[in-house]
Design a protein around this motif. Structure first.
Motif, short mmCIF file in Angstrom:
data_model
loop_
_atom_site.label_atom_id
_atom_site.label_comp_id
_atom_site.label_asym_id
_atom_site.label_seq_id
_atom_site.Cartn_x
_atom_site.Cartn_y
_atom_site.Cartn_z
N LEU A 66 0.83 -1.20 0.00
CA LEU A 66 0.00 0.00 0.00
C LEU A 66 0.87 1.25 0.00
CD1 LEU A 66 -2.87 1.14 0.09
CD2 LEU A 66 -2.75 1.02 2.60
N GLU A 67 1.91 1.22 0.79
CA GLU A 67 2.81 2.37 0.83
C GLU A 67 3.45 2.59 -0.55
OE1 GLU A 67 4.24 2.22 5.52
OE2 GLU A 67 5.48 1.32 3.95
N GLN A 68 3.83 1.50 -1.26
CA GLN A 68 4.43 1.63 -2.58
C GLN A 68 3.43 2.22 -3.59
OE1 GLN A 68 5.75 -2.33 -3.48
NE2 GLN A 68 7.61 -2.18 -2.17
N LEU A 69 2.18 1.75 -3.51
CA LEU A 69 1.15 2.28 -4.40
C LEU A 69 0.93 3.76 -4.16
CD1 LEU A 69 -1.46 -0.64 -4.40
CD2 LEU A 69 0.05 0.04 -6.29
N PHE A 70 0.82 4.13 -2.87
CA PHE A 70 0.62 5.55 -2.54
C PHE A 70 1.81 6.38 -3.00
CE2 PHE A 70 -2.58 4.49 0.97
CZ PHE A 70 -3.64 4.94 0.22
N THR A 71 3.01 5.82 -2.88
CA THR A 71 4.21 6.55 -3.30
C THR A 71 4.21 6.73 -4.83
OG1 THR A 71 5.45 5.65 -1.45
CG2 THR A 71 6.73 6.54 -3.28
N LYS A 72 3.88 5.63 -5.52
CA LYS A 72 3.83 5.69 -6.99
C LYS A 72 2.75 6.63 -7.46
CE LYS A 72 3.92 2.52 -10.96
NZ LYS A 72 3.82 1.11 -11.40
N GLN A 73 1.58 6.57 -6.82
CA GLN A 73 0.46 7.47 -7.18
C GLN A 73 0.87 8.92 -7.00
OE1 GLN A 73 -2.80 7.72 -4.46
NE2 GLN A 73 -4.32 7.70 -6.12
N GLN A 74 1.54 9.18 -5.88
CA GLN A 74 1.94 10.56 -5.59
C GLN A 74 2.98 11.04 -6.60
OE1 GLN A 74 0.46 12.44 -3.32
NE2 GLN A 74 1.65 14.19 -4.01
N ALA A 75 3.89 10.11 -6.99
CA ALA A 75 4.93 10.50 -7.96
C ALA A 75 4.32 10.80 -9.34
CB ALA A 75 5.98 9.39 -8.08
N LEU A 76 3.35 9.96 -9.77
CA LEU A 76 2.70 10.17 -11.06
C LEU A 76 1.89 11.46 -11.06
CD1 LEU A 76 1.60 6.51 -11.88
CD2 LEU A 76 3.36 7.84 -13.06
N LYS A 77 1.20 11.70 -9.96
CA LYS A 77 0.41 12.93 -9.88
C LYS A 77 1.32 14.15 -9.93
CE LYS A 77 -3.69 11.30 -7.41
NZ LYS A 77 -4.50 11.42 -6.18
N SER A 78 2.44 14.04 -9.28
CA SER A 78 3.37 15.18 -9.27
C SER A 78 3.94 15.41 -10.66
CB SER A 78 4.51 14.92 -8.28
OG SER A 78 4.00 14.81 -6.98
N GLU A 79 4.32 14.31 -11.35
CA GLU A 79 4.90 14.43 -12.69
C GLU A 79 3.86 14.95 -13.68
OE1 GLU A 79 7.41 11.66 -15.89
OE2 GLU A 79 6.65 10.81 -14.01
N LEU A 80 2.63 14.46 -13.59
CA LEU A 80 1.55 14.91 -14.48
C LEU A 80 1.25 16.39 -14.25
CD1 LEU A 80 -0.55 14.11 -16.61
CD2 LEU A 80 -2.08 13.47 -14.72
N GLU A 81 1.25 16.77 -12.97
CA GLU A 81 0.98 18.17 -12.65
C GLU A 81 2.10 19.06 -13.18
OE1 GLU A 81 -1.19 21.33 -11.20
OE2 GLU A 81 -1.75 19.21 -11.37
N SER A 82 3.33 18.52 -13.14
CA SER A 82 4.47 19.30 -13.64
C SER A 82 4.37 19.51 -15.14
CB SER A 82 5.77 18.57 -13.29
OG SER A 82 6.88 19.26 -13.84
N GLU A 83 3.94 18.46 -15.87
CA GLU A 83 3.80 18.57 -17.31
C GLU A 83 2.71 19.57 -17.67
OE1 GLU A 83 5.51 17.46 -19.82
OE2 GLU A 83 6.96 16.48 -18.50
N LYS A 84 1.65 19.50 -16.93
CA LYS A 84 0.55 20.45 -17.20
C LYS A 84 0.99 21.88 -16.96
CE LYS A 84 -3.30 17.29 -16.29
NZ LYS A 84 -4.48 17.03 -15.43
N GLN A 85 1.74 22.06 -15.92
CA GLN A 85 2.22 23.40 -15.62
C GLN A 85 3.18 23.88 -16.71
OE1 GLN A 85 1.33 25.52 -13.25
NE2 GLN A 85 -0.18 24.05 -12.43
#
Length: 852
Positions: free
Chosen positions: A368-387
């Motif tokens: 669960l911790e790995q999934l949350f970490t991966k989810q957070q990393a993808l969200k951060s990367e996606l948000e960075s691309e959008k910005q």
């Protein structure tokens, strides 16, 4: 002054001991050797000093080597003082401090005690049983002396001044002294007078005059001797005249009696009657006790039921401690279950659900911790691309203005340039300016396509991770909770599960305890009539314990009553035997006296009392007149005959006195003539020396008289200064003595030599005629009267060491009423060995020395 605390470091048997003292009435009880007298002696020793080596038995040195001395805490004039006295010279080392610890001078104690020294304190404020006999020698002068020392302001200084004047007077003259100056001068005068007589012998006429003087002196001596004889005869006849009424009454007394009974018979019969009365009272008392024991010894139905099932109750009693422990354990477990249930309810409330899922495993937590970490990393990367896309400027197909500017500059250069190179360069710039917009549009289109591919890839990965999280939530029943809580709530889930297991374990234990309680109720069912089946197990156990304890006490009491019945029955048999013996002894005496019963004895005894009273009357009269005086009075015909002889002797004495006066005048005249004839030089010189010596003697006599008169004047002044207190003391003593004797004696008379009292019938008794107990009560009344009246001048504690041993119960009650009254003004400390004081509810301030 009031003593508040006694602290003894070492004094006699007392070491390291302290006592709190009531400021009013303090009773200190203890048997012989308990240390009462030692404690009393400690108080006076701290106040007035320890005894010296000449009084070793009064020192009370500690036997075990403890520090000698101690201290008193006292209140005086609204100030607290600590008087500490330790071993030292001149009565010990005294240290006085106030309540704040400030050291005060030794003179502070003198200020507190006033004119009271140890002897005066013992004479007024302290007494024991032995001191009470002093009443038989006490007189008015003793009381006035004590009163002078206490009653007048500065009396101690005045008394010291009296001693000083008496000392000076004794240095001048003593009746039997040899060294005082006046004694020496008188001896010299006697020798000088002999020399004068010798020098005057040369004159014949002088010798004749001396012979005449000697003759007259002898005649005067003879007449005076005769006068002494006549006066002695006169005094003797006067004494006989005073005794004549007694002699007449004695002759008239009737001494006839026909009662044949002795004092020993009366004493024996009265003692036997008293013994029989006491035995009868004992019989009644023991029989009443037997009746009471017999009545109390009957078992009631409850006690009988207990005795019939005592084995079952013993078995139940043995199981009670373990059952009580289990019941207590059950209560504690119920409380623990409530606590844990409440904790579970708090967790459910926190998450607002009715039920919680099981906590996930540690491996699942890692996933669960790995999934949350991966989810957070993808969200951060996606948000960075959008910005990043937002920051890139939008382009269109229009030619930018700077391109037209470059072209315009190039055209101007071509037109203005004269050089071919410059024109070529301007042409190149013109072509570049026109081609730049086209290149920019192509480059922008390529970048946009690449960015779109990256965003699509990131969104696909994020969707995959979120799908995995969703599936994880469904598998572990976490879908109803926010994903942000999944990891944080795992501790609460584990806590909730642990509480559930612990509650289940305690519930199982509760079932076992309930079964044991049910078994206990079944065992107790046989006693349901006497022990109620309480719903609460703890109440039931308590009732069972109470029932068994009550019945056990009843059992012990019943057995004790059976033993007491045997003892009382044996006592009654012994009393009956003693009654038979006493009755036989009494009847033996009656038979000897020819008496049949108690009524006959009462009649005979009354006759005996009448005869005894007549004999006592005669004895009283006989004690007032001797046998010789009775024989002399018998020589006179009657009282008139004695009176006539008395008048004759008076006349003879008067004639002799007249003869002596005549011869004394003749002697004086002859002495004057002798002095006129003394003309020789030697005689004149001796006469001059004699005159000078007479002047010296007269001066010494004047000085001696001055000192003696000054001493007498001060003494009289002290008497006058305190005289108003004396009637108050006697009046107060009258009240105390009337109370002590149950109003039998109503007045005290203080004579010059003897003290007497008046009873309620008006009859006068000297102190020697009183019983020992009544005389002691008179002494106590005078002591109390003195202390009560003088309390405004000198207020010191009264120390009484078993001073009422001879008092009966009624008079002891009366004396304690007086002590309670006196204690309102003077502190009273009473030492006693009478254990009845321990049961006197009216006295609540008792220190029991026997309890240590």
């Amino acid at each position: 002054m009031k003593i508040r605390q006694i602290q003894i470091d070492g004094f006699g048997k007392w070491q390291g001991q302290s006592f709190e003292i009531n400021p009013k009435l303090q009773v200190i009880y203890g048997q012989n050797e308990a240390g009462k007298t030692t404690l009393s002696r400690f108080i006076t020793s701290v106040l007035f000093g320890f005894a010296n080596g000449h009084q070793q038995y009064q020192q009370y040195l500690p036997k075990n080597g403890a520090a000698y001395g101690g201290q008193l805490m006292i209140d005086s004039d609204n100030q607290t003082y600590h008087l500490k006295r330790t071993k030292g010279k001149n009565g010990g080392t005294l240290e006085i401090t106030d309540d704040e610890g400030t050291v005060l001078p030794s003179s502070q104690l003198e200020s507190i005690l006033g004119p009271i020294d140890q002897d005066l304190y013992s004479a007024i404020f302290s007494f024991s049983q032995l001191d009470l006999n002093a009443i038989f020698s006490l007189n008015r002068e003793d009381l006035l002396t004590h009163l002078q020392r206490v009653g007048a302001v500065g009396s101690s200084q005045w008394l010291a001044l009296i001693k000083e004047h008496d000392k000076i007077a004794d240095e001048i003259y003593k009746p039997k002294g040899r060294k005082p100056e006046l004694n020496i001068r008188l001896k010299e005068y006697e020798q000088l007078d002999a020399q004068v007589q010798q020098a005057a012998g040369q004159y014949d006429h002088y010798q004749d005059l001396l012979t005449r003087m000697a003759k007259l002196g002898q005649e005067l001596q003879d007449e005076r001797r005769q006068l002494d004889q006549d006066q002695n005869r006169l005094e003797h006849l006067q004494e006989l005249s005073q005794l004549m009424p007694v002699f007449t009454r004695l002759n008239e007394a009737d001494l006839k009696t026909t009662v044949v009974i002795t004092n020993d018979d009366v004493t024996q019969v009265q003692q036997l009657q008293a013994d029989l009365a006491e035995i009868t009272a004992q019989q009644v008392q023991v029989q009443q006790q037997l009746n009471t024991v017999a009545q109390d010894g009957q078992l009631n139905r409850k006690q009988q039921f207990y005795f019939d099932h005592i084995n079952k109750f013993d078995e139940i009693k043995q199981s009670l401690p373990r059952l009580s422990l289990q019941i207590e354990q059950q209560a504690n477990q119920n409380q623990q279950i409530d606590t844990w249930t409440h904790a579970q309810q708090q967790i459910l409330t926190h998450y607002n659900v009715d039920r919680l899922p099981q906590a996930v495993t540690s491996q699942q937590i890692t996933v669960l911790e790995q999934l949350f970490t991966k989810q957070q990393a993808l969200k951060s990367e996606l948000e960075s691309e959008k910005q990043q896309r937002l920051l890139t400027p939008n382009t269109n197909n229009k030619t930018p203005w700077w391109s037209w500017g470059i072209a315009l500059v190039a055209v101007i250069l071509i037109m203005m340039a004269s050089n071919l190179f410059l024109k070529l360069l301007a042409g190149v710039i013109l072509l570049g300016g026109l081609a730049a917009p086209f290149w920019l549009r192509q480059s922008k289109k390529t970048n946009n396509d690449q960015n779109k591919m990256i965003l699509d890839e990131l969104q696909d990965k994020l969707a995959t991770v979120e799908q995995q999280l969703k599936r994880f939530g469904i598998e572990n029943q976490l879908s109803q909770f926010d994903q942000n809580q999944w990891l944080a709530m795992q501790g609460d889930l584990r806590r909730f599960n642990d509480l559930e297991q612990q509650i289940n374990q305690l519930n199982a234990t509760q079932v076992q305890i309930a079964n044991q309680i049910a078994d206990f109720r079944k065992k107790l069912a046989f006693a349901h009539d006497w022990i109620p089946n309480e719903e609460q197990a703890s109440s039931l156990v308590k009732h069972v314990e109470q029932f068994i304890e009550e019945q056990q006490i009843a059992k012990d009491s019943w057995q004790s009553q059976q033993q007491q019945t045997e003892i009382l029955t044996h006592q009654l048999q012994q009393i009956n035997q003693r009654q038979m013996v006493k009755e036989n002894q009494k009847m033996t005496i009656y038979k000897q006296l020819n008496i049949n019963n108690d009524a006959d004895f009462k009649t005979t005894y009354h006759q005996f009392l009448q005869a005894t009273a007549e004999h006592e009357k005669v004895t009283a009269l006989t004690s007032q007149i001797s046998v010789e005086q009775r024989n002399e009075l018998a020589k006179f015909t009657d009282a008139d005959d004695l009176a006539n002889q008395l008048n004759d002797v008076r006349q003879t004495v008067a004639v002799t006195k007249q003869l002596i006066d005549d011869k004394f005048r003749q002697q004086t005249s002859t002495q004057l003539e002798i002095e006129q004839l003394a003309k020789s030089g030697t005689l004149t010189s001796l006469r001059q020396k004699q005159a000078n010596l007479q002047t010296t003697i007269n001066q010494l006599v004047f000085e001696w008289l001055s000192e003696k008169m000054t001493s007498a004047w001060i003494n009289k002044a002290l008497q006058l200064a305190s005289a108003d207190r004396f009637p108050q003391i006697i009046a107060q003593a009258n009240n105390f003595f009337a109370t002590l004797t149950q109003q039998h004696y109503v007045k005290i008379n203080i004579g010059e030599e003897v003290i007497s009292v008046v009873d309620n019938t008006g009859q006068l008794f000297e102190v020697g005629e009183l019983s020992q107990g009544t005389a002691e009560q008179l002494y106590v009344a005078l002591r109390f009267g003195f202390a009560a009246v003088m309390s405004d001048t000198v207020n010191l504690p009264l120390l009484i060491d078993d001073g009422f041993v001879s008092f009966d119960n009624l008079r002891k009650e009366a004396v304690f009423e007086i002590l309670t009254s006196i204690s309102q003004h003077n502190q009273v400390i009473y030492f006693t060995a009478d254990d009845r004081i321990l049961n006197d509810t009216a006295i609540d301030t008792v220190i029991n020395l026997d309890k240590g």
